[in-house]
Scaffold this motif. Sequence first.
Motif, PDB file in Angstrom:
ATOM      1  N   GLN A 272      -0.485   6.604   5.439  1.00  0.00           N
ATOM      2  CA  GLN A 272      -0.163   5.194   5.669  1.00  0.00           C
ATOM      3  C   GLN A 272      -1.288   4.332   5.114  1.00  0.00           C
ATOM      4  O   GLN A 272      -2.464   4.625   5.357  1.00  0.00           O
ATOM      5  N   LEU A 273      -0.940   3.307   4.373  1.00  0.00           N
ATOM      6  CA  LEU A 273      -1.946   2.416   3.790  1.00  0.00           C
ATOM      7  C   LEU A 273      -1.802   1.029   4.390  1.00  0.00           C
ATOM      8  O   LEU A 273      -0.678   0.566   4.622  1.00  0.00           O
ATOM      9  N   PRO A 274      -2.926   0.340   4.607  1.00  0.00           N
ATOM     10  CA  PRO A 274      -2.821  -1.066   5.013  1.00  0.00           C
ATOM     11  C   PRO A 274      -2.072  -1.850   3.930  1.00  0.00           C
ATOM     12  O   PRO A 274      -2.166  -1.505   2.739  1.00  0.00           O
ATOM     13  N   ASP A 275      -1.349  -2.896   4.326  1.00  0.00           N
ATOM     14  CA  ASP A 275      -0.540  -3.670   3.374  1.00  0.00           C
ATOM     15  C   ASP A 275      -1.366  -4.151   2.177  1.00  0.00           C
ATOM     16  O   ASP A 275      -0.918  -4.094   1.038  1.00  0.00           O
ATOM     17  N   GLN A 276      -2.580  -4.640   2.483  1.00  0.00           N
ATOM     18  CA  GLN A 276      -3.400  -5.208   1.403  1.00  0.00           C
ATOM     19  C   GLN A 276      -3.772  -4.150   0.363  1.00  0.00           C
ATOM     20  O   GLN A 276      -3.736  -4.406  -0.839  1.00  0.00           O
ATOM     21  N   VAL A 277      -4.113  -2.947   0.859  1.00  0.00           N
ATOM     22  CA  VAL A 277      -4.461  -1.860  -0.070  1.00  0.00           C
ATOM     23  C   VAL A 277      -3.233  -1.508  -0.910  1.00  0.00           C
ATOM     24  O   VAL A 277      -3.319  -1.331  -2.131  1.00  0.00           O
ATOM     25  N   TYR A 278      -2.076  -1.435  -0.259  1.00  0.00           N
ATOM     26  CA  TYR A 278      -0.861  -1.088  -0.996  1.00  0.00           C
ATOM     27  C   TYR A 278      -0.560  -2.128  -2.075  1.00  0.00           C
ATOM     28  O   TYR A 278      -0.166  -1.781  -3.192  1.00  0.00           O
ATOM     29  N   GLN A 279      -0.773  -3.411  -1.739  1.00  0.00           N
ATOM     30  CA  GLN A 279      -0.514  -4.458  -2.727  1.00  0.00           C
ATOM     31  C   GLN A 279      -1.421  -4.287  -3.943  1.00  0.00           C
ATOM     32  O   GLN A 279      -0.995  -4.512  -5.083  1.00  0.00           O
ATOM     33  N   GLU A 280      -2.673  -3.867  -3.688  1.00  0.00           N
ATOM     34  CA  GLU A 280      -3.605  -3.657  -4.802  1.00  0.00           C
ATOM     35  C   GLU A 280      -3.162  -2.463  -5.655  1.00  0.00           C
ATOM     36  O   GLU A 280      -3.266  -2.477  -6.882  1.00  0.00           O
TER      37      GLU A 280
ATOM     38  N   LYS B 188      -0.083  -1.421  -5.968  1.00  0.00           N
ATOM     39  CA  LYS B 188       1.130  -1.851  -6.676  1.00  0.00           C
ATOM     40  C   LYS B 188       0.774  -2.732  -7.884  1.00  0.00           C
ATOM     41  O   LYS B 188       1.353  -2.601  -8.963  1.00  0.00           O
ATOM     42  N   SER B 189      -0.233  -3.600  -7.668  1.00  0.00           N
ATOM     43  CA  SER B 189      -0.651  -4.494  -8.741  1.00  0.00           C
ATOM     44  C   SER B 189      -1.173  -3.701  -9.948  1.00  0.00           C
ATOM     45  O   SER B 189      -0.866  -4.026 -11.095  1.00  0.00           O
ATOM     46  N   LEU B 190      -1.958  -2.645  -9.692  1.00  0.00           N
ATOM     47  CA  LEU B 190      -2.487  -1.815 -10.790  1.00  0.00           C
ATOM     48  C   LEU B 190      -1.353  -1.117 -11.546  1.00  0.00           C
ATOM     49  O   LEU B 190      -1.408  -0.973 -12.774  1.00  0.00           O
TER      50      LEU B 190
ATOM     51  N   LYS C 186       0.722   5.024 -13.912  1.00  0.00           N
ATOM     52  CA  LYS C 186       2.155   5.230 -14.072  1.00  0.00           C
ATOM     53  C   LYS C 186       2.898   4.984 -12.750  1.00  0.00           C
ATOM     54  O   LYS C 186       3.924   4.330 -12.714  1.00  0.00           O
ATOM     55  N   ASN C 187       2.352   5.536 -11.676  1.00  0.00           N
ATOM     56  CA  ASN C 187       3.013   5.397 -10.371  1.00  0.00           C
ATOM     57  C   ASN C 187       2.001   5.575  -9.236  1.00  0.00           C
ATOM     58  O   ASN C 187       0.813   5.805  -9.484  1.00  0.00           O
ATOM     59  N   GLU C 188       2.500   5.501  -7.988  1.00  0.00           N
ATOM     60  CA  GLU C 188       1.612   5.601  -6.816  1.00  0.00           C
ATOM     61  C   GLU C 188       0.914   6.968  -6.760  1.00  0.00           C
ATOM     62  O   GLU C 188      -0.263   7.058  -6.403  1.00  0.00           O
ATOM     63  N   ASP C 189       1.648   8.025  -7.088  1.00  0.00           N
ATOM     64  CA  ASP C 189       1.042   9.374  -7.057  1.00  0.00           C
ATOM     65  C   ASP C 189      -0.190   9.436  -7.956  1.00  0.00           C
ATOM     66  O   ASP C 189      -1.231   9.980  -7.584  1.00  0.00           O
ATOM     67  N   ASP C 190      -0.063   8.879  -9.177  1.00  0.00           N
ATOM     68  CA  ASP C 190      -1.171   8.933 -10.137  1.00  0.00           C
ATOM     69  C   ASP C 190      -2.417   8.215  -9.613  1.00  0.00           C
ATOM     70  O   ASP C 190      -3.539   8.704  -9.740  1.00  0.00           O
ATOM     71  N   ILE C 191      -2.198   7.054  -9.018  1.00  0.00           N
ATOM     72  CA  ILE C 191      -3.360   6.266  -8.573  1.00  0.00           C
ATOM     73  C   ILE C 191      -4.029   6.927  -7.363  1.00  0.00           C
ATOM     74  O   ILE C 191      -5.263   6.973  -7.262  1.00  0.00           O
ATOM     75  N   ILE C 192      -3.233   7.489  -6.479  1.00  0.00           N
ATOM     76  CA  ILE C 192      -3.818   8.143  -5.295  1.00  0.00           C
ATOM     77  C   ILE C 192      -4.565   9.412  -5.709  1.00  0.00           C
ATOM     78  O   ILE C 192      -5.662   9.697  -5.230  1.00  0.00           O
ATOM     79  N   LEU C 193      -3.988  10.157  -6.659  1.00  0.00           N
ATOM     80  CA  LEU C 193      -4.666  11.370  -7.143  1.00  0.00           C
ATOM     81  C   LEU C 193      -5.994  11.011  -7.807  1.00  0.00           C
ATOM     82  O   LEU C 193      -7.027  11.644  -7.563  1.00  0.00           O
ATOM     83  N   GLU C 194      -5.988   9.968  -8.635  1.00  0.00           N
ATOM     84  CA  GLU C 194      -7.217   9.540  -9.315  1.00  0.00           C
ATOM     85  C   GLU C 194      -8.267   9.087  -8.294  1.00  0.00           C
ATOM     86  O   GLU C 194      -9.449   9.429  -8.404  1.00  0.00           O
TER      87      GLU C 194
END
Lengths: 180, 64
Positions: B7-15, B17-19, B26-34
């Motif tokens: 679970q991510l705080p809304d603000q972190v998720y918005q950041e 999503k913005s990237l 490419k997607n959420e998986d890529d950014i979390i893995l990085e």
Amino acid sequence: MSNGDCMAKNERTTAAICDAGPIIHLDELNRLDLLSDFHSLIIPKSVQIEITKHRPQALQHAGVIFKVIEAASPPEPKLLTLSKALLLDKGEIESLSLIQANPDAIFLTDDAAARLAGEELGYKAHGTIGIILRAIRKNMRTPKEVLELLHKIPKGTTLFLRPALLEEIIQKVKKEYSIK
Amino acid sequence: MKSICAQLPDQVYQEVKSLIDKGWFKNEDDIILEALRRFLDIHKIELMENFVREDVEWGLHGKE
């Protein structure tokens, strides 16, 4: 040895810029006074907020006064780059920003990434363990008192140390001061 | 390959999503893995323990 016995003998010349970790960990040990011989203790606003949230009593210690300073914003480019690469949080970035204005100060942090950034920028950085052992050198605690503190770390604090590493430190202190 | 649910705080998720929206990932998986890879690189046990050992030396013998 009482807390203030040797305070007058210490040279109060070095300032410390503190991240939240060492303040919280020393307060968990009820030994925040080990910071009292620094010339000044500076924390950025964001660290004050973080400590107030997690351990408010740490900022209300009678003999340890923290000076809260607003950090310059935005941080200078090299710090900004390092903070992104090392995923530093706001408190760590602001602490490093403050130390740039006080380059002779010591940066106190228990976060490896923040410490790495501090050293990369050319500053002296140390953590809770260093502050505890320094208390012997500064005649603020006896070696035996410091050993008692070290033994309290696993159950009395949120500072994580691998048990074997903690034992290594304890043995080093014992050897250094010929304690069996 | 393991899946984790976080679970991510809304603000972190918005950041995050913005990237992704701006084409950095490419997607959420890529950014979390990085992000996790970088975190694990930085928080290597050897590095943390070296710092503690430096602290022991500074604490016992350092000069300020």
